[in-house]
Structure formats: structure tokens, C-alpha cells
Design an enzyme around this catalytic site. Structure first.
Site, PDB file in Angstrom:
ATOM      1  N   ASN A   1     -10.982   6.352  -8.339  1.00 24.95           N
ATOM      2  CA  ASN A   1      -9.675   6.499  -8.994  1.00 24.95           C
ATOM      3  C   ASN A   1      -9.649   7.662 -10.005  1.00 24.95           C
ATOM      4  OD1 ASN A   1      -9.063   2.890  -9.074  1.00 24.95           O
ATOM      5  ND2 ASN A   1      -8.404   4.388  -7.564  1.00 24.95           N
TER       6      ASN A   1
ATOM      7  N   ASP B   1      -4.297  -4.570  -6.002  1.00 25.57           N
ATOM      8  CA  ASP B   1      -3.821  -3.337  -5.353  1.00 25.57           C
ATOM      9  C   ASP B   1      -2.315  -3.392  -5.083  1.00 25.57           C
ATOM     10  OD1 ASP B   1      -4.084  -0.816  -4.279  1.00 25.57           O
ATOM     11  OD2 ASP B   1      -4.761  -1.504  -2.315  1.00 25.57           O
ATOM     12  N   GLY B   2      -1.703  -2.225  -5.049  1.00 25.19           N
ATOM     13  CA  GLY B   2      -0.292  -2.130  -4.643  1.00 25.19           C
ATOM     14  C   GLY B   2       0.692  -1.816  -5.758  1.00 25.19           C
TER      15      GLY B   2
ATOM     16  N   HIS C   1       2.060   0.168 -12.640  1.00 24.82           N
ATOM     17  CA  HIS C   1       0.854  -0.168 -13.406  1.00 24.82           C
ATOM     18  C   HIS C   1       1.213  -1.010 -14.636  1.00 24.82           C
ATOM     19  CE1 HIS C   1      -1.502   2.202 -10.772  1.00 24.82           C
ATOM     20  NE2 HIS C   1      -1.059   3.376 -11.180  1.00 24.82           N
TER      21      HIS C   1
ATOM     22  N   ARG D   1       2.905   1.380  -4.738  1.00 24.17           N
ATOM     23  CA  ARG D   1       3.873   1.120  -3.666  1.00 24.17           C
ATOM     24  C   ARG D   1       4.975   0.173  -4.134  1.00 24.17           C
ATOM     25  NH1 ARG D   1      -0.301  -0.785   0.459  1.00 24.17           N
ATOM     26  NH2 ARG D   1      -1.619  -0.588  -1.386  1.00 24.17           N
ATOM     27  N   TRP D   2       4.606  -0.784  -4.973  1.00 24.82           N
ATOM     28  CA  TRP D   2       5.604  -1.714  -5.522  1.00 24.82           C
ATOM     29  C   TRP D   2       6.673  -0.931  -6.287  1.00 24.82           C
ATOM     30  CZ3 TRP D   2       7.237  -2.619 -10.521  1.00 24.82           C
ATOM     31  CH2 TRP D   2       8.027  -3.757 -10.720  1.00 24.82           C
TER      32      TRP D   2
HETATM   33  C1  IPE Z   1      -9.050  -0.274  -5.173  1.00 26.44           C
HETATM   34  O1  IPE Z   1      -7.757   0.157  -4.934  1.00 26.44           O
HETATM   35  C2  IPE Z   1      -9.405  -0.092  -6.606  1.00 26.44           C
HETATM   36  C3  IPE Z   1      -8.676  -0.918  -7.566  1.00 26.44           C
HETATM   37  C4  IPE Z   1      -7.867  -1.897  -7.278  1.00 26.44           C
HETATM   38  C5  IPE Z   1      -8.925  -0.605  -8.949  1.00 26.44           C
HETATM   39  P1  IPE Z   1      -7.482   1.623  -4.345  1.00 26.44           P
HETATM   40  O2  IPE Z   1      -6.000   1.734  -4.193  1.00 26.44           O
HETATM   41  O3  IPE Z   1      -8.137   2.636  -5.183  1.00 26.44           O
HETATM   42  O4  IPE Z   1      -8.210   1.554  -2.946  1.00 26.44           O
HETATM   43  P2  IPE Z   1      -7.973   2.380  -1.597  1.00 26.44           P
HETATM   44  O5  IPE Z   1      -7.973   3.814  -1.967  1.00 26.44           O
HETATM   45  O6  IPE Z   1      -6.648   1.958  -1.050  1.00 26.44           O
HETATM   46  O7  IPE Z   1      -9.092   1.979  -0.694  1.00 26.44           O
HETATM   47  C1  IPE Z   2      -3.844  -0.617  -7.903  1.00 31.70           C
HETATM   48  O1  IPE Z   2      -2.633  -0.101  -7.439  1.00 31.70           O
HETATM   49  C2  IPE Z   2      -4.222  -0.107  -9.267  1.00 31.70           C
HETATM   50  C3  IPE Z   2      -5.321   0.881  -9.253  1.00 31.70           C
HETATM   51  C4  IPE Z   2      -5.993   1.250  -8.194  1.00 31.70           C
HETATM   52  C5  IPE Z   2      -5.687   1.480 -10.512  1.00 31.70           C
HETATM   53  P1  IPE Z   2      -2.535   1.320  -6.761  1.00 31.70           P
HETATM   54  O2  IPE Z   2      -2.265   2.339  -7.827  1.00 31.70           O
HETATM   55  O3  IPE Z   2      -3.704   1.606  -5.912  1.00 31.70           O
HETATM   56  O4  IPE Z   2      -1.226   1.154  -5.881  1.00 31.70           O
HETATM   57  P2  IPE Z   2      -1.021   1.640  -4.385  1.00 31.70           P
HETATM   58  O5  IPE Z   2      -2.149   1.079  -3.577  1.00 31.70           O
HETATM   59  O6  IPE Z   2      -1.040   3.128  -4.410  1.00 31.70           O
HETATM   60  O7  IPE Z   2       0.290   1.076  -3.998  1.00 31.70           O
HETATM   61 MG    MG Z   3      -4.131   1.216  -3.979  1.00 32.00          MG
END
Ligand code: IPE
Ligand code: IPE
Ligand code: MG
Length: 247
Positions: A65, A17-18, A34, A21-22
Site C-alpha cells: 500500500n 477491503d473495498g 477510508h 470502491r465503496w
Molecule cells: C489488502 O487490500 C490490504 C489491506 C486491506 C490493508 P489491498 O486492496 O491492498 O489488496 P489487493 O491489492 O486488492 O490484493
Molecule cells: C482497503 O480498501 C483499505 C486499504 C487497503 C488501506 P481499499 O483502499 O483497498 O479499497 P478498494 O479495494 O480499492 O476498493
Molecule cells: Mg483493496
């Protein structure tokens, strides 16, 4: 005499995750996060394999997602296909068996077909099983398992009294895969986000503030070391656990 062998987790699962935001933090579009995130995944897959971990599950795309903006979903699908096309040969050579959990039939046709092909060409890889959670939601998985169980009772394949944890676990997408020993979630969020709710019953949880694109081999090794310091008691007392060590 202190004689504790540092136990390697057999199955590590990661909520990557992240990425968004990164990217935003450095003035980039979420999609760039990504892209870098995919490179990190490759580094961590290599590291896990070198460390002798037998199963690595990466949460790559959740059921929820799908509700993200179309452009982001399309980019994630393209990156997924690109990753599989580029790494198929390496996985095969390195003895990685590629698997998925989740509803892959929901994915675009060309991505689905790539997944099927890579699963087939890496089948039997004995070094490590790499499981991608794609179009995955744990409640969805559990509901599908319940429907299958009800059907088997109805068809007389099993008596309802005979349904036990093993039977039910075998109705889940993770059939044949041991439960995760360790779950890592990056980005500072302390939640499970519909990931492996049944299978995580006794997993050790490790949270780090680090965003996924910053998560390196060293962070991964630190998480494993922290896991090795923990005592897993499964409801027993420490004394009982020590007893089982001595056996
Ligand atoms: C969880 O991350 C799903 C994946 C890492 C693929 P999300 O970013 O979708 O989760 P929430 O919405 O913060 O709970
Ligand atoms: C995780 O990063 C990847 C997926 C959920 C596909 P995010 O896209 O959720 O990144 P943040 O949490 O919004 O920073
Ligand atoms: Mg996320």
C-alpha cells in the site's frame, strides 16, 4: 445426544477491503471510503470484544500500500493517528491490549510515536488483544524471521537441527499470538494479499462481497456463525475429530 458447544474463534483476522470502491460507487472520493471504514473498524472491535473473542487482527495497511498515491497514503496515516488518539482511553477502559505487526518504524514519526504510546498505556489489557497489521507484508515478515534464525544459528544460540515450527513462529511478528481461527475478507476479492501466510495454515476462510464500509455487526456475527458450522479436521478424518470431541 447432540451435544455440540458452539465454539467461539479465539482469534479472528480481517482483511478490511473495498473502501475505495465503496466511495466511488456513490460518487465520493476514495478517501471518504477510508473515513467511513475507520468507523466500521470501531464497531467491529466493540462487537468482537462483546462476543468474547480474545484476539482480533485488522489488516489496515500493507507493505504494497506504500505504492499508492501520496495523498491517499497521507490520509490513511492521518486517519490511523486520529483513531488511536481518539480511542486510547476507551481501549484502556475496556481492557483492550493494543499490538501491531509489521514494520512500524517505516511509518511517519508522529504516527510511530502514537503507536508506541498506546501500546504502553494499554499493556496488560485482558479482555481482548487488538492487533493492527501496519506496513505489513507476510513475505517480508518471513524473511526477517529467516534472517534472525540464521543469526541465532551463527551465534550458537540454537543448532540448526533444533529449529522447529515453534522456534520459527517465535521469530515472527506474531510471537505469542495464537494463529487465526477465522479470516474474513470483504469486497468480493478471493485472495490473501500477502497476509499472515505462515499463520493461516489451518485458518477457516470467509469471503463476502460486502465492501468494508458496509460491513456491520450483523455481517460479523454471520461470519462467526458460519465458522461455527464448519468442521476443522487438520488432516484427520471426521470420525477421528468426533473422537476428540467426546474426550
Ligand atoms: C489488502 O487490500 C490490504 C489491506 C486491506 C490493508 P489491498 O486492496 O491492498 O489488496 P489487493 O491489492 O486488492 O490484493
Ligand atoms: C482497503 O480498501 C483499505 C486499504 C487497503 C488501506 P481499499 O483502499 O483497498 O479499497 P478498494 O479495494 O480499492 O476498493
Ligand atoms: Mg483493496
Amino acid at each position: 445426544m447432540e451435544n455440540k458447544i458452539k465454539k467461539m474463534p479465539k482469534h479472528v483476522a480481517i482483511i478490511m477491503d473495498g473502501n475505495g470502491r465503496w466511495a466511488l460507487k456513490q460518487g465520493l472520493a476514495r478517501l471518504e471510503g477510508h473515513r467511513v471504514g475507520v468507523n466500521r473498524s470501531e464497531e467491529i472491535i466493540d462487537c468482537a470484544q462483546e462476543m468474547g473473542i480474545k484476539y482480533l487482527t485488522l489488516y489496515a495497511f500493507s507493505m504494497e500500500n506504500w505504492k499508492r498515491p501520496n495523498e491517499e497514503v497521507d490520509t490513511l496515516m492521518m486517519l490511523l493517528k486520529g483513531f488511536l488518539d481518539a480511542k486510547e482511553e476507551k481501549m484502556r477502559k475496556n481492557g483492550i491490549c493494543f499490538e501491531t505487526i509489521g514494520q512500524i518504524s517505516f511509518l511517519p514519526k508522529e504516527v510511530y510515536e502514537t503507536i508506541v504510546r498506546v501500546k504502553k498505556s494499554t499493556q496488560g489489557g485482558e479482555k481482548m488483544t487488538l492487533i493492527l497489521a501496519l506496513s505489513y507484508g507476510s513475505r517480508d515478515e518471513i524473511l526477517r524471521a529467516i534472517k534472525q534464525t540464521v543469526l541465532e544459528v551463527k551465534n550458537g544460540k540454537i543448532a540448526h537441527e533444533a529449529i522447529d515450527e515453534t522456534f520459527f513462529a517465535n521469530c515472527l511478528d506474531t510471537k505469542g499470538i495464537p494463529d487465526p481461527d477465522l479470516v474474513i475478507r470483504t469486497s468480493g476479492e478471493h485472495r490473501i494479499s500477502n497476509f499472515l501466510l505462515w499463520q493461516l495454515a489451518y485458518a477457516e476462510l470467509f469471503f463476502t462481497d460486502c465492501f468494508w464500509p458496509d460491513f456491520t455487526e450483523n455481517h460479523f456475527k454471520n461470519a462467526i456463525e458460519e465458522y461455527q458450522l464448519r468442521e476443522r479436521r487438520y488432516g484427520l478424518t471426521s470420525k477421528q475429530i468426533e473422537g476428540t470431541h467426546q474426550k
